[in-house]
Every structure is written in structure tokens, then in C-alpha cells.
Write a protein that holds these residues in place. Structure first.
Motif, PDB file in Angstrom:
ATOM      1  N   VAL A 183     -20.559  31.356  26.497  1.00 20.04           N
ATOM      2  CA  VAL A 183     -20.610  30.913  27.890  1.00 20.04           C
ATOM      3  C   VAL A 183     -21.683  29.842  27.963  1.00 20.04           C
ATOM      4  O   VAL A 183     -22.824  30.067  27.543  1.00 20.04           O
ATOM      5  N   ILE A 184     -21.315  28.679  28.477  1.00 18.19           N
ATOM      6  CA  ILE A 184     -22.247  27.570  28.606  1.00 18.19           C
ATOM      7  C   ILE A 184     -22.555  27.358  30.081  1.00 18.19           C
ATOM      8  O   ILE A 184     -21.666  27.003  30.866  1.00 18.19           O
ATOM      9  N   GLY A 185     -23.797  27.605  30.458  1.00 20.90           N
ATOM     10  CA  GLY A 185     -24.201  27.350  31.825  1.00 20.90           C
ATOM     11  C   GLY A 185     -24.276  25.856  32.073  1.00 20.90           C
ATOM     12  O   GLY A 185     -24.896  25.120  31.302  1.00 20.90           O
ATOM     13  N   VAL A 186     -23.628  25.408  33.135  1.00 22.51           N
ATOM     14  CA  VAL A 186     -23.747  24.000  33.531  1.00 22.51           C
ATOM     15  C   VAL A 186     -24.989  23.933  34.413  1.00 22.51           C
ATOM     16  O   VAL A 186     -24.928  24.093  35.626  1.00 22.51           O
ATOM     17  N   GLY A 187     -26.126  23.753  33.776  1.00 27.64           N
ATOM     18  CA  GLY A 187     -27.407  23.818  34.470  1.00 27.64           C
ATOM     19  C   GLY A 187     -28.116  25.133  34.188  1.00 27.64           C
ATOM     20  O   GLY A 187     -27.505  26.120  33.748  1.00 27.64           O
ATOM     21  N   ARG A 188     -29.425  25.141  34.434  1.00 25.45           N
ATOM     22  CA  ARG A 188     -30.260  26.286  34.082  1.00 25.45           C
ATOM     23  C   ARG A 188     -29.988  27.520  34.930  1.00 25.45           C
ATOM     24  O   ARG A 188     -30.080  28.652  34.447  1.00 25.45           O
ATOM     25  N   PHE A 189     -29.669  27.343  36.212  1.00 27.66           N
ATOM     26  CA  PHE A 189     -29.403  28.510  37.056  1.00 27.66           C
ATOM     27  C   PHE A 189     -28.230  29.311  36.504  1.00 27.66           C
ATOM     28  O   PHE A 189     -28.307  30.541  36.354  1.00 27.66           O
ATOM     29  N   ALA A 190     -27.137  28.629  36.202  1.00 28.21           N
ATOM     30  CA  ALA A 190     -25.955  29.316  35.687  1.00 28.21           C
ATOM     31  C   ALA A 190     -26.251  29.969  34.341  1.00 28.21           C
ATOM     32  O   ALA A 190     -25.777  31.076  34.061  1.00 28.21           O
ATOM     33  N   GLU A 191     -27.040  29.293  33.511  1.00 23.81           N
ATOM     34  CA  GLU A 191     -27.412  29.893  32.229  1.00 23.81           C
ATOM     35  C   GLU A 191     -28.193  31.189  32.440  1.00 23.81           C
ATOM     36  O   GLU A 191     -27.913  32.212  31.790  1.00 23.81           O
ATOM     37  N   ARG A 192     -29.166  31.156  33.346  1.00 19.69           N
ATOM     38  CA  ARG A 192     -29.967  32.367  33.596  1.00 19.69           C
ATOM     39  C   ARG A 192     -29.118  33.504  34.121  1.00 19.69           C
ATOM     40  O   ARG A 192     -29.291  34.665  33.703  1.00 19.69           O
ATOM     41  N   ARG A 193     -28.196  33.208  35.029  1.00 21.86           N
ATOM     42  CA  ARG A 193     -27.355  34.271  35.579  1.00 21.86           C
ATOM     43  C   ARG A 193     -26.404  34.816  34.509  1.00 21.86           C
ATOM     44  O   ARG A 193     -26.125  36.018  34.479  1.00 21.86           O
ATOM     45  N   ALA A 194     -25.909  33.957  33.638  1.00 20.33           N
ATOM     46  CA  ALA A 194     -25.047  34.433  32.559  1.00 20.33           C
ATOM     47  C   ALA A 194     -25.818  35.367  31.633  1.00 20.33           C
ATOM     48  O   ALA A 194     -25.303  36.414  31.216  1.00 20.33           O
ATOM     49  N   ARG A 195     -27.060  35.014  31.321  1.00 22.38           N
ATOM     50  CA  ARG A 195     -27.864  35.880  30.451  1.00 22.38           C
ATOM     51  C   ARG A 195     -28.123  37.226  31.115  1.00 22.38           C
ATOM     52  O   ARG A 195     -28.086  38.278  30.455  1.00 22.38           O
ATOM     53  N   ALA A 196     -28.366  37.219  32.419  1.00 22.13           N
ATOM     54  CA  ALA A 196     -28.628  38.471  33.126  1.00 22.13           C
ATOM     55  C   ALA A 196     -27.379  39.336  33.217  1.00 22.13           C
ATOM     56  O   ALA A 196     -27.426  40.551  32.988  1.00 22.13           O
TER      57      ALA A 196
END
Length: 243
Positions: A183-196
Motif C-alpha cells: 500500500v503506497i500512501g499518496v502523501g504522509r497522512f495516508a501512509e500513517r493511516r495505512a500503517r496504523a
């Protein structure tokens, strides 16, 4: 009922239980008023398992708010994805941010950059969606009284926490269904939510520069930086369809 129809319906019902206070003046949920267009996108392009899911934050006012498609710049959704109907604007709209659907003449820069890159790199939608998919973490758009877009990370903490809990669960279900390796977050917010949301899974999480024109870095050659970020995250890209 298909997985996507059930998933969309249950997500919308959960979100409908939430309430938001100022500075939020209007909340748009394209999963409701653009349900037909959104489900057409999901059903046509979300079939089968995927290798990579690109995850955005939430709808933009000239993109998914208008078309029901993540990063859904009107012209590219209509002319490249072939979706041009299925939006029934609600009566309660922000006067400065009307929902015009596919009649909207404004262009969503983030969506034009992202889907424009996909079209240039892959040529035909089927070539991209055979292995990839694009989704948004949160389907709601938040507008202030002035009409300014308010991103989910700027909501009041007491209102943001239940929203994130619902969206985390929905993302976990979506990823379990699509079964991607990354899963590649388009931007840091999406990346953080994907990790969580996906911390208990073995899905690899990465991040690419968001194509927003509000980002100085994105305005200095977004495509080159985006492809470099993808390469660092282990995403293999085909030769450009333009070559």
C-alpha cells in the motif's frame, strides 16, 4: 450484493452517525450522492487481487466530490476511465462549492497529475488496474464556512478520533479483499493511516509525494519525484506507454 456495494453501504452508514462542529460548515459524502459512479469505478476496476493499492487522503472539491472517483479529475474520469454519469447532487450544498458532477468545468490538479501519470505510463486503464488500484482513506470532504477545504488531520481531536476508527476498519476490510503486497500512501497522512490500520498484516507500506499544487516540491517536477519514491518503495513500473 457485491463486496463493494456492501462495503460502501456499511461505511456510509457508520459515517452518518458522526457529527462535526465549526470550523466544519458542510460535509460531503460522495459515497451517497455519487454512489452509482463510485460503484461503477469499484466494480469495473477493483475486481481480482492487486499488487499495489495507492491510497489518498480524502476527496478534493473538484475531484472525487464531483465524480465519486478517488482523485477524480472530471476530464480524465470521463475520457480515460469512461465514467460519465451516476452523480445526483444533494440539495444541501455549500454555495461556494457546488456539486456539478460531470458538468464541473474546474480541474482537480492533484487528480490531473495522478491520473495523467497513470494514463501516460500505462496507456490503457486495463493495463494499470490489472495489478493496481487507487482508493481514498476517508470518503468525506469537509468545508469551512468560507468554502476552504478542511483536511481530516485538522479536525477537532474529539471528532477526528471516531472518524479515523471507522476509516481504519474500512481500509482493513478493503485491503483484505484486494490482498495487495504493498500500500503506497499518496502523501504522509495516508501512509500513517495505512500503517496504523494495517499494523497486524504483512502488507508493506510506502509513501509517494502528494501531487497537490499546495506542495512546493510537487510543483517542481512531481512526476520524477513520484517515480523515484515508488522505486524506493519497491514498486516496479512498466516502460512508459508513450515510448
Amino acid at each position: 450484493m457485491s463486496f463493494f456495494a456492501t462495503w460502501t453501504k456499511e461505511l456510509s452508514h457508520a459515517l452518518a452517525e458522526l457529527s462535526f462542529s465549526p470550523p466544519v460548515a458542510h460535509v460531503y459524502n460522495p459515497l451517497v450522492y455519487a454512489r452509482r459512479a463510485h460503484l461503477e469505478y469499484l466494480d469495473r476496476f477493483g475486481s481480482g487481487t492487486k499488487e499495489v493499492v495507492f491510497l489518498g487522503m480524502n476527496p478534493g472539491p473538484w475531484g472525487m466530490v464531483q465524480t465519486g472517483v478517488p482523485f477524480g479529475e472530471v476530464e480524465l474520469v470521463r475520457d480515460w476511465l469512461g465514467i460519465d454519469d451516476g452523480v445526483d447532487p444533494p440539495q444541501d450544498q455549500h454555495p461556494k462549492r457546488p456539486i456539478e458532477g460531470f458538468d464541473c468545468s474546474r480541474s482537480e490538479v492533484s487528480g490531473r497529475r495522478l491520473w495523467g501519470w497513470v494514463a501516460d505510463r500505462y496507456g490503457e486503464p486495463g493495463r494499470f488496474f490489472e495489478r493496481h488500484f487507487v482508493a481514498n482513506y476517508c470518503p468525506l470532504a469537509f468545508l469551512e464556512e468560507s468554502g476552504r477545504n478542511l483536511t481530516p488531520d485538522r479536525l477537532r481531536v474529539a471528532e477526528r478520533k471516531p472518524l479515523l476508527a471507522i476509516c481504519d476498519r474500512a481500509l482493513e476490510r478493503l485491503i483484505a479483499h484486494l490482498a495487495p503486497r504493498r500500500v503506497i500512501g499518496v502523501g504522509r497522512f495516508a501512509e500513517r493511516r495505512a500503517r496504523a490500520a494495517l499494523e497486524s498484516t504483512d502488507v508493506a507500506i510506502g509513501c509517494g509525494l502528494h501531487p497537490s499544487p499546495a506542495s512546493p516540491a510537487a510543483n517542481r517536477g512531481w512526476e520524477e519525484r513520484w517515480e523515484r519514491d515508488l522505486a524506493e518503495a519497491g514498486v516496479e513500473l512498466p516502460a512508459s506507454a508513450q515510448d
